[in-house]
Motif scaffolding. Structure first.
Motif, PDB file in Angstrom:
ATOM      1  N   GLY A  50       0.812  -1.210   0.000  1.00  0.00           N
ATOM      2  CA  GLY A  50       0.000   0.000   0.000  1.00  0.00           C
ATOM      3  C   GLY A  50       0.845   1.259   0.000  1.00  0.00           C
ATOM      4  O   GLY A  50       2.072   1.213   0.079  1.00  0.00           O
ATOM      5  N   SER A  51       0.192   2.373  -0.074  1.00  0.00           N
ATOM      6  CA  SER A  51       0.868   3.664  -0.155  1.00  0.00           C
ATOM      7  C   SER A  51       1.574   4.032   1.144  1.00  0.00           C
ATOM      8  O   SER A  51       1.100   3.731   2.232  1.00  0.00           O
ATOM      9  N   VAL A  52       2.711   4.705   0.967  1.00  0.00           N
ATOM     10  CA  VAL A  52       3.479   5.255   2.080  1.00  0.00           C
ATOM     11  C   VAL A  52       3.802   6.691   1.709  1.00  0.00           C
ATOM     12  O   VAL A  52       4.210   6.966   0.581  1.00  0.00           O
ATOM     13  N   SER A  53       3.605   7.612   2.633  1.00  0.00           N
ATOM     14  CA  SER A  53       4.022   8.982   2.365  1.00  0.00           C
ATOM     15  C   SER A  53       4.715   9.542   3.598  1.00  0.00           C
ATOM     16  O   SER A  53       4.381   9.190   4.724  1.00  0.00           O
ATOM     17  N   THR A  54       5.680  10.390   3.345  1.00  0.00           N
ATOM     18  CA  THR A  54       6.396  11.061   4.409  1.00  0.00           C
ATOM     19  C   THR A  54       6.453  12.535   4.062  1.00  0.00           C
ATOM     20  O   THR A  54       6.722  12.902   2.917  1.00  0.00           O
ATOM     21  N   GLN A  55       6.184  13.345   5.049  1.00  0.00           N
ATOM     22  CA  GLN A  55       6.261  14.790   4.876  1.00  0.00           C
ATOM     23  C   GLN A  55       7.425  15.288   5.721  1.00  0.00           C
ATOM     24  O   GLN A  55       7.502  14.995   6.915  1.00  0.00           O
ATOM     25  N   VAL A  56       8.338  16.027   5.081  1.00  0.00           N
ATOM     26  CA  VAL A  56       9.481  16.589   5.787  1.00  0.00           C
ATOM     27  C   VAL A  56       9.461  18.099   5.565  1.00  0.00           C
ATOM     28  O   VAL A  56       9.412  18.561   4.425  1.00  0.00           O
ATOM     29  N   ARG A  57       9.476  18.838   6.657  1.00  0.00           N
ATOM     30  CA  ARG A  57       9.517  20.303   6.579  1.00  0.00           C
ATOM     31  C   ARG A  57      10.730  20.769   7.369  1.00  0.00           C
ATOM     32  O   ARG A  57      11.002  20.272   8.458  1.00  0.00           O
ATOM     33  N   TYR A  58      11.468  21.727   6.799  1.00  0.00           N
ATOM     34  CA  TYR A  58      12.660  22.214   7.488  1.00  0.00           C
ATOM     35  C   TYR A  58      12.884  23.696   7.220  1.00  0.00           C
ATOM     36  O   TYR A  58      12.440  24.238   6.210  1.00  0.00           O
ATOM     37  N   GLY A  59      13.576  24.332   8.162  1.00  0.00           N
ATOM     38  CA  GLY A  59      13.868  25.755   8.068  1.00  0.00           C
ATOM     39  C   GLY A  59      14.443  26.222   9.387  1.00  0.00           C
ATOM     40  O   GLY A  59      14.904  25.415  10.195  1.00  0.00           O
ATOM     41  N   GLU A  60      14.397  27.535   9.622  1.00  0.00           N
ATOM     42  CA  GLU A  60      14.914  28.071  10.891  1.00  0.00           C
ATOM     43  C   GLU A  60      14.016  27.640  12.046  1.00  0.00           C
ATOM     44  O   GLU A  60      14.491  27.192  13.086  1.00  0.00           O
TER      45      GLU A  60
END
Length: 197
Positions: A50-60
């Protein structure tokens, strides 16, 4: 990239493709470079293809790991059809890295549905798109299971974060016997993405 602007990356694939490992390597490298990083995983029926998703957010400073609809700066798809399924997550002007690799779902395998044609062309019509045969690149670099790290290398290049110590990030996330093969795949992916930067 300035640490002031938050960047959002959506990685999508099918269970068993190494989507989460690639996200963990990315997150490790970014944290070690001093970014504030938030990561969110959705496994779905990942162990059954099945589907796998990962969300990565980066910054200060990042306040939420969640990427809203139409907010991802880059969409990285480990499987071709997953790119179309998650395309609405990409912001206008965003970029796509897509693995030209098909893993038919159960409805397709059972004959109830057909794998759609023209996906790559549709993606290219929507956003700047880098199409990779990451499985072949991984085999060519002596690591047949390194397709995920080839895609990670392309992402690293697109995000202009090549100055980070990715060797340390890989070493922190893979067994010692797999480090060299994964580093070759990472470097190959970075080189392939130079044309889209």
């Amino acid at each position: 990239m300035s640490k002031n602007k938050t960047k959002s990356v959506l990685l999508v694939g099918v269970g068993g493709q190494g989507t989460i490992l690639a996200s963990k390597i990315l997150t490790t490298g970014l944290i070690e470079a001093g970014y504030d990083v938030k990561m969110s995983e959705v496994h779905g029926m990942s162990q059954r293809g099945g589907s796998v998703s990962t969300q990565v957010r980066y910054g200060e400073k990042v306040y939420s790991p969640i990427i809203g609809k139409g907010e991802a700066d880059v969409l990285v798809s480990f499987e071709t059809m997953e790119a179309i399924r998650c395309l609405d997550g990409l912001r206008p002007g965003g970029k796509i890295v897509v693995n030209d690799y098909k893993m038919p779902s159960l409805p397709i395998l059972s004959g109830a549905k057909e794998y759609p044609d023209g996906i790559i062309e549709e993606l290219k019509g929507k956003a700047p798109t880098l199409v990779l045969d990451a499985a072949q690149v991984a085999r060519d670099n002596g690591n047949p299971r390194g397709m995920n790290v080839v895609l990670l290398g392309a992402l690293v290049q697109l995000l202009s974060v090549t100055n980070i110590d990715w060797t340390a990030a890989v070493k922190a996330n893979v067994k010692p016997q797999f480090v060299d093969g994964n580093l070759r795949c990472l470097e190959a992916g970075m080189k392939l993405a130079e044309s889209l930067v």
